[in-house]
Write a protein that holds these residues in place. Structure first.
Motif, PDB file in Angstrom:
ATOM      1  N   ALA A   1       9.726 -38.041  45.384  1.00  0.00           N
ATOM      2  CA  ALA A   1      10.348 -39.194  45.160  1.00  0.00           C
ATOM      3  C   ALA A   1      10.788 -39.257  43.781  1.00  0.00           C
ATOM      4  O   ALA A   1      11.732 -39.396  43.266  1.00  0.00           O
ATOM      5  CB  ALA A   1       9.812 -40.616  45.691  1.00  0.00           C
ATOM      6  N   SER A   2       9.669 -38.795  42.860  1.00  0.00           N
ATOM      7  CA  SER A   2       9.717 -38.793  41.399  1.00  0.00           C
ATOM      8  C   SER A   2       8.717 -37.593  40.841  1.00  0.00           C
ATOM      9  O   SER A   2       7.609 -37.647  41.391  1.00  0.00           O
ATOM     10  CB  SER A   2       9.369 -40.203  40.776  1.00  0.00           C
ATOM     11  OG  SER A   2       8.143 -40.478  41.017  1.00  0.00           O
ATOM     12  N   LEU A   3       9.095 -37.111  39.955  1.00  0.00           N
ATOM     13  CA  LEU A   3       8.193 -36.255  39.125  1.00  0.00           C
ATOM     14  C   LEU A   3       7.040 -36.939  38.378  1.00  0.00           C
ATOM     15  O   LEU A   3       7.591 -38.168  37.247  1.00  0.00           O
ATOM     16  CB  LEU A   3       9.027 -35.443  38.204  1.00  0.00           C
ATOM     17  CG  LEU A   3       9.815 -34.414  38.856  1.00  0.00           C
ATOM     18  CD1 LEU A   3      10.458 -33.360  37.797  1.00  0.00           C
ATOM     19  CD2 LEU A   3       8.865 -33.325  39.850  1.00  0.00           C
ATOM     20  N   PRO A   4       5.924 -37.100  38.844  1.00  0.00           N
ATOM     21  CA  PRO A   4       4.920 -37.866  38.139  1.00  0.00           C
ATOM     22  C   PRO A   4       4.898 -37.543  36.417  1.00  0.00           C
ATOM     23  O   PRO A   4       4.873 -36.188  36.073  1.00  0.00           O
ATOM     24  CB  PRO A   4       3.542 -37.364  38.801  1.00  0.00           C
ATOM     25  CG  PRO A   4       3.793 -36.042  39.540  1.00  0.00           C
ATOM     26  CD  PRO A   4       5.312 -36.012  39.733  1.00  0.00           C
ATOM     27  N   SER A   5       4.668 -38.667  35.632  1.00  0.00           N
ATOM     28  CA  SER A   5       4.387 -38.291  34.334  1.00  0.00           C
ATOM     29  C   SER A   5       3.153 -38.129  33.695  1.00  0.00           C
ATOM     30  O   SER A   5       2.709 -37.569  32.884  1.00  0.00           O
ATOM     31  CB  SER A   5       5.438 -39.290  33.398  1.00  0.00           C
ATOM     32  OG  SER A   5       4.824 -40.368  33.739  1.00  0.00           O
TER      33      SER A   5
ATOM     34  N   LEU B   1       4.697 -29.712  40.124  1.00  0.00           N
ATOM     35  CA  LEU B   1       5.171 -30.864  40.188  1.00  0.00           C
ATOM     36  C   LEU B   1       5.282 -31.516  38.598  1.00  0.00           C
ATOM     37  O   LEU B   1       5.689 -32.485  38.022  1.00  0.00           O
ATOM     38  CB  LEU B   1       4.713 -32.105  40.828  1.00  0.00           C
ATOM     39  CG  LEU B   1       4.397 -31.984  42.267  1.00  0.00           C
ATOM     40  CD1 LEU B   1       3.787 -32.717  43.030  1.00  0.00           C
ATOM     41  CD2 LEU B   1       5.816 -31.797  42.822  1.00  0.00           C
ATOM     42  N   GLN B   2       4.975 -30.358  37.719  1.00  0.00           N
ATOM     43  CA  GLN B   2       4.843 -30.726  36.329  1.00  0.00           C
ATOM     44  C   GLN B   2       6.366 -30.565  35.699  1.00  0.00           C
ATOM     45  O   GLN B   2       6.389 -31.020  34.432  1.00  0.00           O
ATOM     46  CB  GLN B   2       3.928 -30.082  35.316  1.00  0.00           C
ATOM     47  CG  GLN B   2       2.461 -30.384  35.791  1.00  0.00           C
ATOM     48  CD  GLN B   2       1.504 -29.741  34.944  1.00  0.00           C
ATOM     49  OE1 GLN B   2       1.608 -28.421  34.698  1.00  0.00           O
ATOM     50  NE2 GLN B   2       0.553 -30.483  34.515  1.00  0.00           N
ATOM     51  N   GLY B   3       7.298 -29.725  36.278  1.00  0.00           N
ATOM     52  CA  GLY B   3       8.499 -29.794  35.640  1.00  0.00           C
ATOM     53  C   GLY B   3       8.731 -28.658  34.714  1.00  0.00           C
ATOM     54  O   GLY B   3       9.791 -28.281  34.199  1.00  0.00           O
ATOM     55  N   SER B   4       7.398 -28.034  34.324  1.00  0.00           N
ATOM     56  CA  SER B   4       7.506 -27.040  33.514  1.00  0.00           C
ATOM     57  C   SER B   4       7.059 -25.579  34.481  1.00  0.00           C
ATOM     58  O   SER B   4       7.012 -25.877  35.584  1.00  0.00           O
ATOM     59  CB  SER B   4       6.356 -27.097  32.255  1.00  0.00           C
ATOM     60  OG  SER B   4       4.990 -27.090  32.962  1.00  0.00           O
ATOM     61  N   ALA B   5       7.261 -24.650  33.462  1.00  0.00           N
ATOM     62  CA  ALA B   5       7.015 -23.245  34.278  1.00  0.00           C
ATOM     63  C   ALA B   5       5.598 -23.216  34.895  1.00  0.00           C
ATOM     64  O   ALA B   5       4.611 -23.385  34.140  1.00  0.00           O
ATOM     65  CB  ALA B   5       7.327 -22.043  33.151  1.00  0.00           C
TER      66      ALA B   5
ATOM     67  N   PRO C   1       9.932 -27.715  40.414  1.00  0.00           N
ATOM     68  CA  PRO C   1      10.404 -28.644  41.589  1.00  0.00           C
ATOM     69  C   PRO C   1      11.641 -29.576  41.480  1.00  0.00           C
ATOM     70  O   PRO C   1      12.172 -29.516  40.278  1.00  0.00           O
ATOM     71  CB  PRO C   1       9.004 -29.811  41.571  1.00  0.00           C
ATOM     72  CG  PRO C   1       8.993 -29.941  40.032  1.00  0.00           C
ATOM     73  CD  PRO C   1       9.384 -28.380  39.546  1.00  0.00           C
ATOM     74  N   ILE C   2      12.124 -30.378  42.418  1.00  0.00           N
ATOM     75  CA  ILE C   2      13.208 -31.122  42.499  1.00  0.00           C
ATOM     76  C   ILE C   2      12.820 -32.339  43.000  1.00  0.00           C
ATOM     77  O   ILE C   2      12.742 -32.374  44.126  1.00  0.00           O
ATOM     78  CB  ILE C   2      14.400 -30.429  42.833  1.00  0.00           C
ATOM     79  CG1 ILE C   2      14.690 -29.102  42.053  1.00  0.00           C
ATOM     80  CG2 ILE C   2      15.762 -31.539  42.811  1.00  0.00           C
ATOM     81  CD1 ILE C   2      16.028 -28.343  42.501  1.00  0.00           C
ATOM     82  N   ALA C   3      12.970 -33.628  42.505  1.00  0.00           N
ATOM     83  CA  ALA C   3      12.893 -34.714  43.142  1.00  0.00           C
ATOM     84  C   ALA C   3      13.824 -34.872  44.121  1.00  0.00           C
ATOM     85  O   ALA C   3      15.042 -34.573  43.916  1.00  0.00           O
ATOM     86  CB  ALA C   3      12.911 -35.819  42.104  1.00  0.00           C
TER      87      ALA C   3
END
Lengths: 349, 349
Positions: free
Chosen positions: B27-31, B71-75, B81-83
């Protein structure tokens, strides 16, 4: 320079003939940047060689950045130092007097002379070399520097033709030979150095394909531009920021040859380790491996043959920065650590 | 648990028979720390298998800590990943319907099912396995976890009898098998884990020689005491402080197997790299090498034969933590990342 034929100054104490011997001692352990004042010169008396020993007169010594690690008081491969002791170091010397059948007066040797005019050694601790008495050759290309470059690149890095090889402290004692050897193996060679003059020398005189000045404000983009196919082998003489940048440019199955950490030697505040360790090592299957040249001692002879042939053919050009006189050794060391020397640093006595 | 024989719910849309399919989406990328609320469950319709494809019903999925990196959105090696997308993952499944001559209904397969009840695959993307339908065996010891432990220890670490092998996240999916395999190779095995209960299990049930709780205030002294002969192989699943401690205990020519960085996955603020890199690598000639199990795909078959024989003889005891129901997958993931699971984490549907 007229060193040959100068008589050894002698004094007589009891029945032994002593030699007056100028030496450079460690006066204090540096806490931050090293200063020439951390050393002092004294004259001591040297007892004559015993049975199996020889008296040597130093022609030149070489100084390596790694010796700074030995003055940090913490654990290092150079062992713990003690203020007030003779500064250690490798020298090229002439045998003056021999009590060993292995060596004769006039023979040229390389050994752990220390920073002093005369030294006494067991003959078995010295390595006899052929003339000419060229310190740059015997203490540089065929000395520890050349061997370090050779085994680090070939045995740890394992270059393939077409690989991109990056070397830090590329104008330094080991680095300038690593780059030339990588070029001999068909690699694309990029040097990282600390001045425009060094970068020009690497490209124009030593055949590097590119060189990048790490002190430039746009270092990172210049570094990327110089490694369009990323990096297969990073030969690390520095640690610190350059290692950090290289980690982010490694190709899959790249190799990082950990040879030295010059960025951390001359400081009381070592940096934390690079981000990207160990995460980037996993993602890119990178091997990061430390080595000491002494582990390859059994292969020194064959390596020296190959290094000699490269030097003779002109395909390996050793570079040397020379200083004159034993008293200049502390200044030479400071100059080396602050990046003012190129190639092997030599102090001629 | 009565999963067999339950009819597949179907709806008809146009001429295709669609399958109602419950799925867990990102649902969302955890921060910061991941929460179960970062996921959502939905029911979508799944088109039937086309020619060469099969429809699979998921029996169980496995969750690995490394998926948090994805799920970190980084390499990362898991890709960006895509929410809003289906959460990916490996599952054990039964073939329900086949349009391929390679598989028949009732066949047991392992594949990238994702976190969902049903999935459609090209038959060639699935690996058929023999019964029993044991998720812990097929997704654990004979799955990616077992293979990762096997190749990391044997191919990267290269253990010799008598070596001291330390493994971090030792009660985890890979770690608990690394330690047992090292013991099978005659090594002295020390686990590092995050609770007394885990440490007891490692020693009392899995044959580790010692285990140390990294959350203890006297961890460093306990770690030293558990490694009196220092460390020859450190199998690193965590990075961070444990890696930092291990670096200072490595023997000459030690190997650090970089397998994962679980200490850094579930955070928005990764730590800097460990002090001692690269200095200690040089001094102790340490090799630090990252790897991904996928690089050893050609050797999977022979590895699975050896792993099977160890499991059958009881010399390798795979451990599993099971959760029940697809909806529990987000909780299972959070439990895994916060150190509440042991061995392979399995969600049974």
């Amino acid at each position: 320079m007229g060193r040959k034929g100068i008589p050894v100054p002698e004094t007589t104490q009891g029945e032994l003939t002593m030699t007056a011997n100028r030496q450079v001692l460690i006066a204090s352990l540096p806490s931050g940047n090293m200063q020439a004042s951390d050393f002092e010169v004294q004259t001591a008396e040297l007892a004559p060689p015993a049975d199996g020993q020889v008296l040597c007169k130093t022609i030149a010594i070489t100084i390596g950045a790694g010796q700074r690690a030995g003055l940090q008081g913490s654990a290092s491969y150079a062992g713990a130092p003690i203020a007030g002791r003779l500064m250690s170091g490798t020298g090229l010397a002439t045998v003056e007097e021999s009590q060993s059948p292995q060596l004769r007066p006039g023979d040229l040797v390389v050994g752990q002379t220390g920073w002093q005019e005369y030294s006494v050694h067991d003959a078995s601790e010295l390595r006899q070399v052929d003339g000419p008495a060229d310190p740059g050759l015997h203490l540089g290309a065929l000395g520890t520097n050349g061997l370090t470059a050779y085994f680090g690149l070939l045995e740890v890095g394992r270059p393939n033709a077409g690989d991109t090889v990056v070397v830090s402290a590329a104008a330094g004692s080991v680095g300038h030979m690593v780059g030339q050897m990588a070029r001999l193996h068909g690699c694309h060679v990029v040097g990282v150095a600390g001045s425009e003059a060094k970068c020009r020398m690497l490209v124009e005189e030593l055949g590097f394909h590119a060189a990048v000045n790490y002190k430039d404000s746009d270092f990172r983009s210049a570094f990327r531009a110089a490694t369009p196919d990323r990096i297969d082998i990073y030969f690390d003489n520095t640690g610190g920021d350059v290692l950090g940048s290289a980690l982010f440019r490694m190709n899959t199955r790249g190799r990082i040859v950990c040879c030295g950490v010059v960025s951390q030697y001359d400081t009381a505040n070592p940096e934390p380790g690079p981000r990207g360790v160990p995460g980037l090592l996993v993602n890119n299957r990178v091997r990061m491996e430390g080595f000491l040249v002494f582990d390859y001692e059994e292969q020194y002879e064959s390596a020296r043959r190959e290094l000699s042939s490269w030097v003779e053919s002109g395909s390996l050009k050793p570079r040397v920065t020379e200083f004159e006189g034993l008293e200049s050794a502390p200044d030479a060391f400071v100059a080396l650590l602050s990046g003012q020397t190129v190639g092997t640093t030599i102090v001629r006595l």
